[in-house]
Design a protein around this motif. Sequence first.
Motif, PDB file in Angstrom:
ATOM      1  N   ALA A  74       5.380  -2.173  15.488  1.00 34.61           N
ATOM      2  CA  ALA A  74       4.555  -1.749  14.351  1.00 34.61           C
ATOM      3  C   ALA A  74       3.607  -2.858  13.920  1.00 34.61           C
ATOM      4  O   ALA A  74       3.966  -4.033  13.921  1.00 34.61           O
ATOM      5  CB  ALA A  74       5.436  -1.351  13.170  1.00 34.61           C
ATOM      6  N   ARG A  75       2.390  -2.455  13.598  1.00 41.46           N
ATOM      7  CA  ARG A  75       1.433  -3.369  12.971  1.00 41.46           C
ATOM      8  C   ARG A  75       1.619  -3.247  11.474  1.00 41.46           C
ATOM      9  O   ARG A  75       1.490  -2.146  10.903  1.00 41.46           O
ATOM     10  CB  ARG A  75       0.006  -2.976  13.370  1.00 41.46           C
ATOM     11  N   ARG A 101      -0.814  -1.486   5.081  1.00 42.52           N
ATOM     12  CA  ARG A 101      -0.609  -0.431   6.082  1.00 42.52           C
ATOM     13  C   ARG A 101       0.559  -0.759   7.004  1.00 42.52           C
ATOM     14  O   ARG A 101       0.792  -1.921   7.346  1.00 42.52           O
ATOM     15  CB  ARG A 101      -1.880  -0.229   6.924  1.00 42.52           C
ATOM     16  N   TRP A 102       1.273   0.290   7.402  1.00 38.49           N
ATOM     17  CA  TRP A 102       2.304   0.216   8.444  1.00 38.49           C
ATOM     18  C   TRP A 102       1.899   1.224   9.510  1.00 38.49           C
ATOM     19  O   TRP A 102       1.860   2.430   9.259  1.00 38.49           O
ATOM     20  CB  TRP A 102       3.678   0.561   7.875  1.00 38.49           C
ATOM     21  N   ILE A 103       1.584   0.739  10.707  1.00 42.80           N
ATOM     22  CA  ILE A 103       1.074   1.603  11.777  1.00 42.80           C
ATOM     23  C   ILE A 103       1.944   1.445  13.013  1.00 42.80           C
ATOM     24  O   ILE A 103       2.188   0.322  13.476  1.00 42.80           O
ATOM     25  CB  ILE A 103      -0.381   1.256  12.139  1.00 42.80           C
ATOM     26  N   CYS A 116       2.419   1.233  16.721  1.00 39.87           N
ATOM     27  CA  CYS A 116       1.550   0.945  17.874  1.00 39.87           C
ATOM     28  C   CYS A 116       2.132   1.493  19.166  1.00 39.87           C
ATOM     29  O   CYS A 116       1.405   1.944  20.046  1.00 39.87           O
ATOM     30  CB  CYS A 116       1.338  -0.567  18.000  1.00 39.87           C
ATOM     31  N   GLU A 150       1.597   6.591  10.656  1.00 37.25           N
ATOM     32  CA  GLU A 150       1.729   5.595   9.600  1.00 37.25           C
ATOM     33  C   GLU A 150       2.831   5.967   8.616  1.00 37.25           C
ATOM     34  O   GLU A 150       3.127   7.150   8.400  1.00 37.25           O
ATOM     35  CB  GLU A 150       0.406   5.431   8.840  1.00 37.25           C
ATOM     36  N   LYS A 173       4.137   4.735   4.569  1.00 39.59           N
ATOM     37  CA  LYS A 173       3.699   3.989   3.386  1.00 39.59           C
ATOM     38  C   LYS A 173       4.363   2.619   3.430  1.00 39.59           C
ATOM     39  O   LYS A 173       5.593   2.522   3.400  1.00 39.59           O
ATOM     40  CB  LYS A 173       4.065   4.727   2.110  1.00 39.59           C
ATOM     41  N   VAL A 174       3.550   1.585   3.517  1.00 36.77           N
ATOM     42  CA  VAL A 174       4.087   0.255   3.782  1.00 36.77           C
ATOM     43  C   VAL A 174       5.081  -0.187   2.717  1.00 36.77           C
ATOM     44  O   VAL A 174       6.082  -0.868   3.020  1.00 36.77           O
ATOM     45  CB  VAL A 174       2.930  -0.767   3.940  1.00 36.77           C
TER      46      VAL A 174
END
Length: 249
Positions: free
Chosen positions: A29-30, A35-37, A39, A54, A56-57
């Motif tokens: 994850a980035r 942001r939490w994405i 990858c 995504e 919610k960070v």
Amino acid sequence: IDAIGKIDAVPTILDVVCRTTGMGFAAVARVSEDRWIACSVLDHIAFGLQPGGELKVETTICHEIRQSGDPVIINNVAEDPVYCGHPTPAMYGFQSYISMPILRKDGSFFGTLCAIDPKPAKLKDPEIVGMFRLFAESIAAHLDSIDQIAASEQLLARERAFGAMREKFIAVLGHDLRNPLASVVSGAKLLMRKHEAEPDSRQVLLLMQGSLLRMRGLIDNIADFARSRLGSGLTLDLEADAHLERTLD
């Protein structure tokens, strides 16, 4: 996402993580401030998250890891004194969790290598923790290499653009010098006729003509270079009966 996608080892890393720990979901994850994405993802428990998805960070434990820089390892949420009442496990329905920060060479935080499962798992093991740390370091090293390659490609592109501009300048310079040189050559010829009977003037004009001929040769060379680099190349006139020795002399 693109950078992680260029690392061929990542799918294998996620597979090894799931096989070794027995967990059903693993991801790279980035994680940034807002942001939490996802990858790259391996999902055997229908968690429902795909690459590019995504969360919610502020609802993730990865957000806390970003702030602390330390890994988080939970064998069993229900028995963990720190996370038994934490809202994130209840929100996402997991009992076991492990997440290792991915730190770049310059110390910056990229994201996490993490895994979750709805069942408890024995994760607080030196070998498992060491494996996660090694995988996270490997991913960070690959990201640094990708950045270095991209920087080298950008530098090469700039150098090529500068080289092309320089060659165009040389071509324009060679072309623009022809007309003034031709005028000076013509003027020298006229002066030669006028002062043919004057030995001193004639000697000076002969020297001028010699210099002008050398300048014309230099300009022709510049033009040939420009044609070879920017045009269709040099044109060769082939003669079967040419005497090479005489030409070279």
